[in-house]
Design a protein around this motif. Structure first.
Motif, PDB file in Angstrom:
ATOM      1  N   MET A  31       3.435 -93.769  -5.574  1.00  0.00           N
ATOM      2  CA  MET A  31       3.892 -94.611  -4.465  1.00  0.00           C
ATOM      3  C   MET A  31       5.401 -94.695  -4.534  1.00  0.00           C
ATOM      4  O   MET A  31       5.968 -95.212  -5.492  1.00  0.00           O
ATOM      5  CB  MET A  31       3.274 -96.009  -4.583  1.00  0.00           C
ATOM      6  CG  MET A  31       3.606 -96.931  -3.411  1.00  0.00           C
ATOM      7  SD  MET A  31       2.714 -96.483  -1.922  1.00  0.00           S
ATOM      8  CE  MET A  31       4.021 -96.667  -0.705  1.00  0.00           C
ATOM      9  N   ILE A  86      -3.047-101.624   2.094  1.00  0.00           N
ATOM     10  CA  ILE A  86      -1.851-102.189   2.722  1.00  0.00           C
ATOM     11  C   ILE A  86      -0.716-101.163   2.671  1.00  0.00           C
ATOM     12  O   ILE A  86       0.045-101.023   3.627  1.00  0.00           O
ATOM     13  CB  ILE A  86      -1.462-103.508   2.033  1.00  0.00           C
ATOM     14  CG1 ILE A  86      -2.523-104.562   2.374  1.00  0.00           C
ATOM     15  CG2 ILE A  86      -0.096-103.985   2.485  1.00  0.00           C
ATOM     16  CD1 ILE A  86      -2.414-105.816   1.564  1.00  0.00           C
ATOM     17  N   TYR A  87      -0.606-100.418   1.568  1.00  0.00           N
ATOM     18  CA  TYR A  87       0.293 -99.273   1.526  1.00  0.00           C
ATOM     19  C   TYR A  87      -0.548 -97.998   1.539  1.00  0.00           C
ATOM     20  O   TYR A  87      -1.590 -97.942   0.896  1.00  0.00           O
ATOM     21  CB  TYR A  87       1.121 -99.248   0.236  1.00  0.00           C
ATOM     22  CG  TYR A  87       1.995-100.445  -0.021  1.00  0.00           C
ATOM     23  CD1 TYR A  87       2.456-101.231   1.032  1.00  0.00           C
ATOM     24  CD2 TYR A  87       2.378-100.768  -1.309  1.00  0.00           C
ATOM     25  CE1 TYR A  87       3.269-102.324   0.780  1.00  0.00           C
ATOM     26  CE2 TYR A  87       3.197-101.856  -1.561  1.00  0.00           C
ATOM     27  CZ  TYR A  87       3.637-102.642  -0.518  1.00  0.00           C
ATOM     28  OH  TYR A  87       4.434-103.716  -0.767  1.00  0.00           O
ATOM     29  N   ASN A 106      -1.994-103.272  -3.672  1.00  0.00           N
ATOM     30  CA  ASN A 106      -1.761-103.034  -2.248  1.00  0.00           C
ATOM     31  C   ASN A 106      -2.171-101.622  -1.832  1.00  0.00           C
ATOM     32  O   ASN A 106      -2.610-101.410  -0.699  1.00  0.00           O
ATOM     33  CB  ASN A 106      -0.285-103.269  -1.901  1.00  0.00           C
ATOM     34  CG  ASN A 106       0.057-104.749  -1.923  1.00  0.00           C
ATOM     35  OD1 ASN A 106      -0.825-105.588  -1.782  1.00  0.00           O
ATOM     36  ND2 ASN A 106       1.320-105.073  -2.120  1.00  0.00           N
ATOM     37  N   PHE A 112       9.015 -95.821  -2.716  1.00  0.00           N
ATOM     38  CA  PHE A 112       9.766 -96.547  -1.677  1.00  0.00           C
ATOM     39  C   PHE A 112      11.167 -95.969  -1.701  1.00  0.00           C
ATOM     40  O   PHE A 112      11.955 -96.275  -2.597  1.00  0.00           O
ATOM     41  CB  PHE A 112       9.819 -98.043  -1.982  1.00  0.00           C
ATOM     42  CG  PHE A 112       8.479 -98.705  -1.959  1.00  0.00           C
ATOM     43  CD1 PHE A 112       7.833 -98.937  -0.744  1.00  0.00           C
ATOM     44  CD2 PHE A 112       7.857 -99.092  -3.124  1.00  0.00           C
ATOM     45  CE1 PHE A 112       6.600 -99.551  -0.721  1.00  0.00           C
ATOM     46  CE2 PHE A 112       6.619 -99.706  -3.101  1.00  0.00           C
ATOM     47  CZ  PHE A 112       5.985 -99.934  -1.898  1.00  0.00           C
TER      48      PHE A 112
END
Lengths: 291, 660
Positions: B413, B454-455, B449, B415
Motif C-alpha cells: 500500500m 476502504i483503501y 482499511n 501513499f
C-alpha cells in the motif's frame, strides 16, 4: 467552411475564459472551506453593474480598481452572512440555501436599482474586429483571454509566494492543522470568498463590453461555471481553463450547427459524461479518505 | 406521542370533508395545490432531511412528471389516471440517471448537477416543440369519472366545479398514500440506512449498507414522488407551460421542507401550505403587514420567555427577535411589495436557515419538550426483550481444514512515495484470535482499511475463504462476512442504540422496498425478528437497558461495546477489532476481555489490533508484528515477546545492537 469553424472556436475560447474565471472563484472557496457560492453569477452581475455606473465618471481603466474593491467587499459579505454559520454547524444544506438566498436578494436589489433591461457597456478598445488569418476577432475578446489568464496567474502567484497566500494553501490542505498552527482559518475563508467574488466581478466587467450587462446576466454564467468546475475538476487550476474552453467551443458549435435554442444543452451532457468516466474531473485527483 | 393517532384521523376526516364545508372552488383548488406541493416536499425530505443531500432539480422532476402526463394526453390521448404510473416511472428514471452520476463524488455535486439539470430541462421543454408544444404549453382536462349530479340534486354543482372537486379528491388520496409510503419507508431498514449514512458514511459502508447505493435509492424514490405530484399538478391546473417549472420552484420546495421541519411528516405539509400561500401573501400588502405583525408578536413573546428561562443566551435570542420586529417595520414602510417580492423571499430563506434550522414543526416540538419532555419522542421506542440464543446466526466459514480463513499475500500500500505496507503476508486461521501489533505508524490501521476495502491496495492480494476480495467496495466485503470496529469510534450518533445495531442487521432482510410499502407479512415478520436480534446483541454486550438512548449520549467505553454489537449484527465470519481497549478503564477492559472470549466461543475469527499488551498476550493465538510497514515477527505470544526485533521496534535501538 473551415473559416466558420475557426471563427466559432475563437469566439468560444473567449466566452470559455469567462467561465474559467468564475469556476476559478468556485475553486478558491472550495479549497479553503469545502463550500462554494451558489450566487457567484450574481457577484459577477453586481460587479458588472457597479462598473457600468462607475465607468461613466472614470473611464474603463480607472473603473477596474473600484470594481475589484467592490468584489472583495461583496464576497466578504456573502461569507459572513451566508457561510460562516453553516461551517460552524457543519450543515451542508445551510450554506447552499443561504448563498442561493443571497443571490436572489442581490438580483432583486439590482433589478430595483438598475432596472430589468440590458444595458450597453462602453468598450475600452476599438469595436472593429481585427482579421487574424481570415478569422475576425474583437480586440475585447483578446483582452478577455489575456485578462482572465493574468487574473488567475496573479492569484496563483499570490498563493504561492506571499505569506498570506501560504496561509490560504495551508488552510486548504488541512483546516484543523492550520488552525492549530495559529492561522485564523475563519479569516482565510472570508478572504477566499472575497477573492472569489473579486474574480467574478472582474469577469463581469471583462465580458460586459462584448455582451452588454443587466440584472439577469448572472444566473446562466454562474451555472455554466458549475459545469466547468465539475468538468475540469474542483481542485485543478488548469482544469477550469481547459474545461471553460471546451464548454465555450462546444456551445458555439451547437448553437451554429444545431440550433441556438439548444446552445446550453452540451454543458449538461459534457458534465454528465465527465461524471461517468472521470468523476473527479478531467484534471482533478481522486482523494483517499482516511479513517 | 399519544395524540398522534387521533390527530391523524382528525386530519384525514378534515381533508375528506373539506369540499363539503368550504365549497368555494378557489379554496378547494388551493388546498389541492397544497396537497400536491406536500407530496413533493415529503419526497424531497427523504433526500434533504434524511440523507442530507441537496437537490435543486426537483422542479424539473416535477415538470417531467407534469409533461409526461401532458404529452401522453396531447400526443396519444392517454387520460389522467392511466398516465400517473408513467409520470412516476419517467421522473424516477431521470432521477436515477442524475443520482447515479452525481453521487459518485462526495461534496456538493448533487446540488450543482441538479441545478444544471433543472435549467436544461426547462430549455428542452421549451425547445422540443414537436413533443411538448413548446412555449405554448399543453392544456389537459381530466375526464369526469363519476357524475355526482345523478345523486338527485344532493350535490348542486356545475361540470367544471365537479371536475375541480374530483381532482381535489384524487390529490387528497394521493397525499394520503404518499404519507403512508414515506412513513413506512423511513421507519424501515431503508430509513435507518438513510440516516446512518449521513451520520457516518464509512461505518455505513462497512456495515454492508452502501452509501452510494442508498443515496441513489433515496433520490429515485424522491424523484418518483415529484413525478406523481407533477402529473397531479398538470390536471389540477389544466394547463402547463415551461415556465411553471423554474429554478425558483426548486427553491420553494426546499424552503417548504426546511421551514416546515425536516425528518417529519407534519413539517413538509405545514411547509407546503406556507409556500403555496406565499405568492398571495407577497401580492397583498395589507395581509403582508398583518402577518409580519403576527410574526413579530410571536417572536417577542417566544423570545421573552426564552430570555427569562435562559438568561445566558439573552444576546443571542435578541437578534432574531429584533430582526422580526425590523421586518414588521419594513413591512409598514413598504409602499409597493411586488418590486421587492424576491428580496422578501430570500430574506425568509436566510431567516429559516439561521434561526429555524429545525423548521416550525421542530421549533414547536422543542417548545413542547421544554415544558413536557414526556410528550415528545424523537425516535421510535423499540421495546423488545432479547435473549442470549437469538444473538447468533453466523454460518461457519467455508474453508478446507488447515487452510487460512483470510490470506494476505505480498500486500503493498503506497501513499505517494511512502510505503505504508510493504510486502506483508498474513494468514489468519479460522476460529483463532490473530493479534496485529506494532508501534504507531507501523501500518496496522492501514492493513485494517485495506482488508475492509476502504483503501484499494497498490499491490498484492487479499483472499477471504479462498476468493480474492482486494479491490472490492467496503459494502461488498462486509456482505461476505467481514465486520469491523473503528479506532476512532464511528457510531450513527443520532440513531438509538438498537437502531445502530439494526443498521448492522440490514443484510438479514430479504423483503424489497415495495414489500415494506405494502407491509407484507414477510416484511413485518423480518422487522420483528431483527428487533429481537438487535435487543439480544445489545444484551450480549450489556447495553440492553439503554436500547432507546441516542448513541451520542453514551459514555466512551460503552460506545466501543456498541460498535462490537453492531459489528456482530453483520454475522461476521471475521471480525476486525481496531484498538477496542483504547481509552477504556481497567474494569471496562476486564469486561471487554470477557466479551471477546465469548465471541470466539461462538466460532467467530478475529483480528485484534491493540496497544494494551496484556490484552493481546492474554487473548491471541497468533501475533503478527509490523514495523514501518513490514512484518518483523510472527508467532505465538511468548515467541513474539521474546523476539529481539520486536523489542528493538518498541524500545528503540538498531537490530545490530540487539543482536550483539
Amino acid at each position: 467552411m473551415l473559416q466558420i469553424l475557426a471563427q466559432l472556436i475563437v469566439s468560444g475560447i473567449s466566452v470559455g475564459m469567462i467561465y474559467a474565471v468564475i469556476a476559478f472563484g468556485y475553486q478558491l472557496t472550495f479549497a479553503t472551506s469545502k463550500t462554494l457560492n451558489f450566487g457567484q453569477g450574481e457577484a459577477l452581475m453586481l460587479g458588472s453593474l457597479v462598473g457600468w455606473t462607475v465607468v461613466a465618471y472614470t473611464g474603463y481603466w480607472l473603473m477596474l480598481p473600484v470594481v475589484l474593491a467592490f468584489g472583495l467587499v461583496q464576497g466578504a459579505v456573502v461569507e459572513r452572512l451566508g457561510v460562516r454559520q453553516a461551517i460552524k454547524t457543519k450543515s451542508e444544506s445551510g450554506w447552499i440555501m443561504a448563498t442561493i438566498a443571497l443571490g436572489i436578494i442581490f438580483r432583486n436589489l439590482a433589478e430595483n436599482i438598475w432596472g430589468r433591461d440590458a444595458l450597453k457597456f462602453p468598450s475600452p478598445l476599438p469595436e472593429t474586429p481585427i482579421a487574424l488569418g481570415g478569422v475576425r476577432v474583437l480586440p475585447m475578446e483578446i483582452a478577455i483571454v489575456v485578462g482572465a489568464i493574468a487574473m488567475m496567474a496573479a492569484v496563483e502567484l499570490f498563493n504561492r509566494r506571499s505569506i498570506y497566500g501560504k496561509a490560504v494553501v495551508a488552510t486548504a490542505n488541512d483546516r484543523d492543522a492550520a488552525g492549530l498552527m495559529g492561522i485564523n482559518t475563519g479569516r482565510v475563508i472570508t478572504f477566499s470568498y472575497a477573492l472569489s467574488s473579486l474574480a467574478a466581478a472582474f469577469a463581469g466587467v471583462l465580458i460586459a463590453p462584448v455582451t452588454s450587462t443587466g440584472a439577469a446576466m448572472g444566473g446562466a454564467l454562474g451555472l455554466k461555471a458549475f459545469a466547468v468546475a465539475i468538468i475540469g475538476g474542483l481542485s485543478s487550476g488548469v482544469g477550469v481553463v481547459v474545461g471553460g474552453v471546451i464548454l465555450g467551443i462546444t456551445e458555439n458549435l451547437t448553437g451554429y450547427y444545431i440550433s441556438t435554442g439548444y446552445k446550453d444543452v452540451p454543458g449538461l451532457v459534457l458534465l454528465l459524461l465527465v461524471l461517468s468516466f472521470r468523476p473527479a474531473g478531467l484534471f482533478g485527483r481522486a482523494t483517499i479518505k482516511k479513517v | 406521542m399519544r395524540l398522534k393517532l387521533p390527530l391523524a384521523v382528525l386530519g384525514i376526516v378534515a381533508l375528506l370533508l373539506f369540499p363539503f364545508v368550504i365549497t368555494s372552488p378557489y379554496y378547494v383548488h388551493l388546498v389541492a395545490t397544497i396537497a400536491i406541493f406536500a407530496i413533493v416536499a415529503l419526497g424531497l425530505d427523504i433526500v434533504f432531511g434524511y440523507t442530507g443531500e441537496v437537490s435543486l432539480g426537483h422542479s424539473a422532476l416535477f415538470g417531467i412528471g407534469a409533461y409526461t402526463s401532458g404529452v401522453l394526453a396531447f400526443q396519444l390521448g392517454i387520460g389522467f389516471l392511466p398516465s400517473i404510473p408513467f409520470a412516476i416511472v419517467v421522473a424516477a428514471a431521470f432521477g436515477a440517471v442524475l443520482a447515479l452520476l452525481a453521487l459518485r463524488v462526495t461534496g456538493p455535486y448533487l446540488a450543482m448537477v441538479t441545478l444544471a439539470f433543472g435549467t436544461i430541462i426547462q430549455i428542452l421543454i421549451n425547445e422540443m416543440t414537436f413533443l411538448t408544444n413548446g412555449p405554448l404549453g399543453i392544456s389537459v382536462r381530466a375526464p369526469v369519472y363519476y357524475d355526482w349530479r345523478e345523486w338527485g340534486g344532493v350535490f348542486d354543482m356545475s361540470l367544471a366545479k365537479m371536475r375541480n372537486v374530483q381532482n381535489y379528491y384524487v390529490d387528497a388520496v394521493a397525499l394520503l398514500i404518499t404519507l403512508v409510503v414515506v412513513t413506512r419507508i423511513v421507519a424501515s431498514r431503508w430509513g435507518r440506512a438513510f440516516e446512518a449514512l449521513r451520520d457516518s458514511p464509512i461505518a455505513s459502508d462497512c456495515m454492508g449498507v452502501s452509501v452510494y447505493k442508498h443515496k441513489v435509492l433515496a433520490f429515485v424514490v424522491s424523484a418518483g414522488l415529484a413525478g406523481l405530484a407533477g402529473s397531479l399538478f398538470a390536471y389540477s391546473e389544466q394547463y402547463i407551460a415551461p415556465n411553471n417549472f423554474s429554478f425558483d420552484l426548486s427553491i420553494t420546495f426546499l424552503l417548504a421542507v426546511t421551514m416546515g421541519g425536516r425528518k417529519s411528516r407534519t413539517g413538509p405539509i405545514v411547509g407546503a401550505a406556507i409556500v403555496v400561500f406565499l405568492p398571495n401573501l407577497l401580492a397583498d400588502i395589507v395581509l403582508f403587514r398583518e402577518l409580519a405583525g403576527v410574526i413579530a408578536a410571536v417572536a417577542v413573546v417566544a423570545g421573552g420567555i426564552k430570555m427569562v428561562r435562559d438568561p445566558e443566551s439573552r444576546a443571542r435570542t435578541a437578534i432574531p427577535v429584533a430582526l422580526c420586529v425590523a421586518f414588521f417595520v419594513f413591512a409598514l414602510t413598504l409602499e409597493k411589495i411586488t418590486d421587492f417580492k424576491l428580496t422578501v423571499f430570500g430574506a425568509m430563506i436566510l431567516f429559516v436557515v439561521y434561526y429555524l434550522p429545525d423548521g416550525i414543526f421542530g421549533f414547536l416540538r422543542q417548545g413542547v419538550a421544554s415544558v413536557r419532555p414526556g410528550w415528545v419522542r424523537m425516535h421510535a421506542m423499540i421495546e423488545v426483550k432479547g435473549d442470549e440464543a437469538s444473538a447468533w446466526a453466523a454460518t461457519p466459514p467455508r474453508v478446507e481444514s488447515g487452510r487460512p480463513l483470510l490470506e494476505v499475500r505480498r500486500l503493498l500500500m503506497q501513499f505517494g512515495g511512502l510505503k505504508a505496507l510493504d510486502n506483508v503476508d498474513i494468514a489468519v486461521m479460522p476460529g483463532t484470535i490473530h493479534g496485529l501489533i506494532g508501534p504507531n505508524g507501523s501500518g496496522k490501521s492501514t492493513t485494517m482499511n485495506v482488508l475492509t476495502g476502504i483503501y484499494a491496495p497498490t499491490g498484492g492480494e487479499v483472499l477471504f475463504e479462498g476468493t480474492p476480495i482486494s479491490g472490492l467496495a467496503p459494502a461488498a466485503i462486509a456482505a461476505k462476512g467481514v465486520a469491523r470496529t473503528f479506532q476512532n469510534v464511528q457510531l450513527f450518533a443520532e440513531l438509538t442504540l438498537i437502531e445502530n445495531v439494526m443498521v448492522g442487521l440490514h443484510h438479514t432482510y430479504a423483503g424489497s422496498m415495495a414489500e415494506v410499502v405494502l407491509a407484507t407479512p414477510r416484511s413485518v415478520r423480518e422487522e420483528a425478528r431483527a428487533r429481537v436480534r438487535a435487543a439480544s446483541l445489545l444484551r450480549f454486550v450489556g447495553l440492553e437497558a439503554l436500547a432507546n438512548e441516542e448513541a451520542r449520549n453514551l459514555p466512551y467505553g460503552k460506545q466501543r461495546l456498541l460498535e462490537i454489537a453492531r459489528a456482530l449484527a453483520l454475522d461476521p465470519k471475521l471480525l476486525l477489532l481496531d484498538e477496542p481497549a483504547a481509552g477504556l478503564t481497567a474494569p471496562d477492559i476486564v469486561e471487554l476481555n470477557l466479551i471477546i472470549r465469548k465471541i470466539r466461543d461462538h466460532g467467530v475469527t478475529m483480528i485484534l489490533i491493540e496497544h494494551h499488551m496484556d490484552v493481546v498476550m492474554g487473548l491471541c493465538d497468533t501475533v503478527t508484528v509490523l514495523d514501518f510497514g513490514q512484518k518483523i515477527a510472527e508467532g505465538n505470544p511468548a515467541q513474539v515477546q521474546a523476539d529481539p526485533r520486536v523489542v528493538a521496534a518498541y524500545l528503540g535501538g538498531s537490530h545490530e545492537t540487539v543482536a550483539a
